[in-house]
Design an enzyme around this catalytic site. Structure first.
Site, mmCIF file in Angstrom:
data_model
loop_
_atom_site.group_PDB
_atom_site.id
_atom_site.type_symbol
_atom_site.label_atom_id
_atom_site.label_comp_id
_atom_site.label_asym_id
_atom_site.label_seq_id
_atom_site.Cartn_x
_atom_site.Cartn_y
_atom_site.Cartn_z
ATOM 1 N N LYS A 66 -61.326 -28.698 -1.927
ATOM 2 C CA LYS A 66 -61.899 -29.775 -2.808
ATOM 3 C C LYS A 66 -62.458 -29.478 -4.058
ATOM 4 O O LYS A 66 -63.120 -31.000 -4.802
ATOM 5 C CB LYS A 66 -62.823 -30.570 -1.727
ATOM 6 C CG LYS A 66 -61.688 -30.906 -0.276
ATOM 7 C CD LYS A 66 -62.987 -31.708 0.563
ATOM 8 C CE LYS A 66 -63.266 -32.188 1.490
ATOM 9 N NZ LYS A 66 -61.710 -33.058 2.589
ATOM 10 N N CYS A 90 -62.430 -39.879 9.075
ATOM 11 C CA CYS A 90 -62.521 -38.507 9.527
ATOM 12 C C CYS A 90 -63.973 -38.765 9.716
ATOM 13 O O CYS A 90 -65.391 -37.625 10.519
ATOM 14 C CB CYS A 90 -62.538 -37.473 9.470
ATOM 15 S SG CYS A 90 -60.720 -37.256 9.362
ATOM 16 N N HIS A 117 -68.870 -35.659 9.022
ATOM 17 C CA HIS A 117 -67.171 -35.473 9.422
ATOM 18 C C HIS A 117 -67.054 -35.512 10.783
ATOM 19 O O HIS A 117 -67.936 -34.407 10.999
ATOM 20 C CB HIS A 117 -67.208 -34.933 8.937
ATOM 21 C CG HIS A 117 -65.502 -34.347 8.472
ATOM 22 N ND1 HIS A 117 -64.190 -33.593 8.981
ATOM 23 C CD2 HIS A 117 -64.270 -35.148 7.072
ATOM 24 C CE1 HIS A 117 -63.722 -34.316 8.861
ATOM 25 N NE2 HIS A 117 -63.137 -34.771 7.814
ATOM 26 N N ASP A 174 -74.059 -28.473 5.465
ATOM 27 C CA ASP A 174 -71.855 -28.771 5.327
ATOM 28 C C ASP A 174 -71.452 -29.585 4.213
ATOM 29 O O ASP A 174 -72.046 -30.720 3.641
ATOM 30 C CB ASP A 174 -71.228 -30.061 6.573
ATOM 31 C CG ASP A 174 -70.141 -30.517 5.862
ATOM 32 O OD1 ASP A 174 -69.657 -29.918 4.818
ATOM 33 O OD2 ASP A 174 -69.217 -31.105 6.872
ATOM 34 N N GLN A 190 -67.939 -31.770 0.179
ATOM 35 C CA GLN A 190 -68.411 -32.458 -1.022
ATOM 36 C C GLN A 190 -69.345 -32.608 -2.006
ATOM 37 O O GLN A 190 -70.016 -32.963 -2.735
ATOM 38 C CB GLN A 190 -68.392 -34.334 -0.377
ATOM 39 C CG GLN A 190 -67.557 -34.826 0.762
ATOM 40 C CD GLN A 190 -66.329 -34.781 -0.047
ATOM 41 O OE1 GLN A 190 -65.848 -34.947 -1.092
ATOM 42 N NE2 GLN A 190 -64.852 -34.965 0.890
HETATM 43 N N1 7TS Z 1 -66.567 -32.096 6.022
HETATM 44 C C1 7TS Z 1 -66.468 -33.051 5.051
HETATM 45 C C2 7TS Z 1 -67.966 -33.983 4.490
HETATM 46 C C3 7TS Z 1 -65.818 -33.266 4.943
HETATM 47 O O1 7TS Z 1 -65.675 -34.283 3.608
HETATM 48 C C4 7TS Z 1 -64.543 -32.817 5.262
HETATM 49 C C5 7TS Z 1 -63.248 -32.603 4.810
HETATM 50 C C6 7TS Z 1 -64.070 -32.337 5.929
HETATM 51 C C7 7TS Z 1 -65.660 -31.198 6.649
HETATM 52 C C8 7TS Z 1 -63.267 -31.038 6.366
HETATM 53 O O2 7TS Z 1 -62.757 -29.787 5.563
HETATM 54 P P1 7TS Z 1 -61.241 -29.534 5.683
HETATM 55 O O3 7TS Z 1 -60.948 -28.666 4.278
HETATM 56 O O4 7TS Z 1 -61.490 -28.024 6.584
HETATM 57 O O5 7TS Z 1 -60.170 -30.915 6.161
HETATM 58 N N2 7TS Z 1 -63.016 -34.339 4.442
HETATM 59 C C9 7TS Z 1 -62.083 -35.360 4.284
HETATM 60 C C10 7TS Z 1 -61.593 -36.473 3.243
HETATM 61 O O6 7TS Z 1 -63.113 -36.854 3.531
HETATM 62 N N3 7TS Z 1 -60.741 -36.953 3.902
HETATM 63 O O7 7TS Z 1 -59.524 -36.450 3.867
HETATM 64 C C11 7TS Z 1 -60.873 -34.917 4.438
#
Ligand code: 7TS
Length: 416
Positions: free
Chosen positions: A234, A373, A130, A208, A211
């Site tokens: 999430k 992203c 990401h 990270d 997910q």
């Molecule tokens: N890393 C991964 C693997 C992610 O899927 C996401 C967000 C982030 C980092 C960042 O997370 P945040 O909560 O700080 O935004 N992924 C997604 C997505 O797949 N669609 O919208 C956000």
């Protein structure tokens, strides 16, 4: 919509906990929410506690000696203990509340990276990350002069462990930073094995787990992660709250990133000393309600059991892969069902991913379309955009059938 028992818990009872799932998408169309990798819906147990916090014990934490502040502080710190148990951290001092995965990753870059990386060092990431696990390192590499390298992705959508070992053996890698589960390919990366190899070569590993933590039982100690980041929103929790786990020795040695209230021990006009862990890394008024809400989300997930959540999602993902493979002209990205999380990205020949998502939306099916992203990954796949369905503990096979019906409708709309 099915209300029968499906998988390993009572899906009807679970769905009844999530008020948003009962709304209509468009008038007369039920909501089929398949955008869980972006954010999940929230159960009433979380919503009710947020409500109760603001109605009954809203106060700033770690400050007042009045009752409300004591209650808020106790609840905020109780949430930290819940998270500690959930991820198996050795101490509550290793659990830092942030605004989310993005802030957690930036914290590692700005606090640990800024103090430890320089010319001649290598940070090894992967093509499937990401943007939040690429851009902070690019920004820092520009300033500090270290080299940023990326592991490639095989045609099956996996990392090549031979390439990984070759780079570790031949280059001065100081940090490996990798997603536990790809938010596009769904690939479950072998992070425990990658941690073992990184450590054998004297490198640290940052996982990270945005997910991963919401979807499977995970233990930072058996994983042997040095740093691990995830987001509350999430995993059925509120937005604006996330976690950075890090080994205590690393946190002790790291300078703080942000300065301000709560992170200090003593401030004079000529210098400042830092508060004890974890507060050294929690400058300013934190996301109090959100942290408490995350604690209730952790309770909810623990109540179902992460093994049951994972089993349910595996069943859904296998079914989705099977049904999607029937759709003519559809290309699926990522590995087989037994090697992926609850994420399925695809393109439909002759229809732009945004158009696919729009027709699905007309049928009540919420998916995401775009690069998610992960532009470098889409460059690697040779597509500008993909559509993505992602599942959570409350989804059903009926909803996957609705997705498939919507895809056939898209083909009819575009006369394919
Ligand atoms: N890393 C991964 C693997 C992610 O899927 C996401 C967000 C982030 C980092 C960042 O997370 P945040 O909560 O700080 O935004 N992924 C997604 C997505 O797949 N669609 O919208 C956000």
């Amino acid at each position: 919509m099915t209300t029968s028992t499906q998988g390993v818990f009572n899906i009807g009872a679970v769905r009844a906990d999530f008020p948003a799932l009962a709304r209509e998408h468009h008038p007369g169309t039920p909501l089929v929410y398949l955008d869980n990798a972006a954010t999940t819906q929230k159960p009433r147990q979380v919503i009710d506690e947020l409500d109760r916090y603001y109605r009954e014990y809203n106060a700033n934490v770690h400050r007042g000696i009045h009752l409300l502040s004591e209650e808020a502080t106790a609840a905020y710190e109780e949430a930290r203990l819940k998270v500690r148990r959930f991820i198996g951290a050795a101490s509550r001092r290793e659990v830092i509340f942030t605004r989310g995965t993005t802030e957690s990753l930036n914290l590692v870059a700005q606090a640990w990276g800024r103090a430890n990386l320089g010319p001649g060092d290598v940070v090894l990431s992967t093509v499937m990350e990401h943007h939040s696990n690429i851009v902070p390192w690019q920004i820092l590499a520009g300033e500090k002069g270290f080299t940023l390298r990326f592991l490639s992705v095989t045609p099956e959508g996996k990392l090549d462990l031979d390439e990984y070992q070759r780079i570790l053996a031949s280059e001065p890698v100081k940090l490996v930073t990798v997603a536990a589960v790809s938010n596009v390919l769904g690939t479950v990366n072998p992070v425990a094995e990658m941690a073992r190899l990184a450590h054998a070569h004297g490198a640290l590993i940052l996982v990270d787990a945005a997910q991963a933590v919401p979807h499977m039982a995970l233990n930072v100690q058996s994983l042997d992660a040095d740093f691990l980041a995830f987001s509350g929103h999430k995993m059925a929790g509120p937005t604006g709250i996330g976690v950075l786990y890090a080994r205590r020795a690393l946190l002790d040695a790291m300078p703080p990133w942000m300065g301000g209230g709560d992170m200090i021990s003593r401030v004079t006009l000529t210098g400042t000393t830092w508060n004890e862990l974890p507060y050294k890394f929690e400058a300013g008024t934190p996301s109090i309600a959100e942290a408490i809400g995350l604690g209730y989300a952790v309770d909810y997930l623990t109540g179902l059991s992460m093994e049951a959540v994972h089993a349910h999602e595996r069943m859904l993902t296998s079914y989705a892969l099977e049904r999607l493979a029937e759709v003519p002209g559809l290309t699926l990205y990522g590995p087989e069902a037994d090697e992926r999380g609850a994420v399925v990205a695809f393109t439909v020949q002759g229809i732009h991913a945004h158009d696919v998502a729009q027709v699905l939306d007309m049928h009540g099916v919420a998916v995401r379309a775009g690069h998610h992203c992960a532009q470098p990954l889409h460059d690697h796949l040779g597509v500008a955009a993909s559509a993505r369905a992602s599942f959570y503990l409350y989804n059903t096979t009926d909803e996957i059938d609705a997705l498939i019906d919507g895809l056939y409708a898209a083909r009819r709309t575009f006369r394919i």
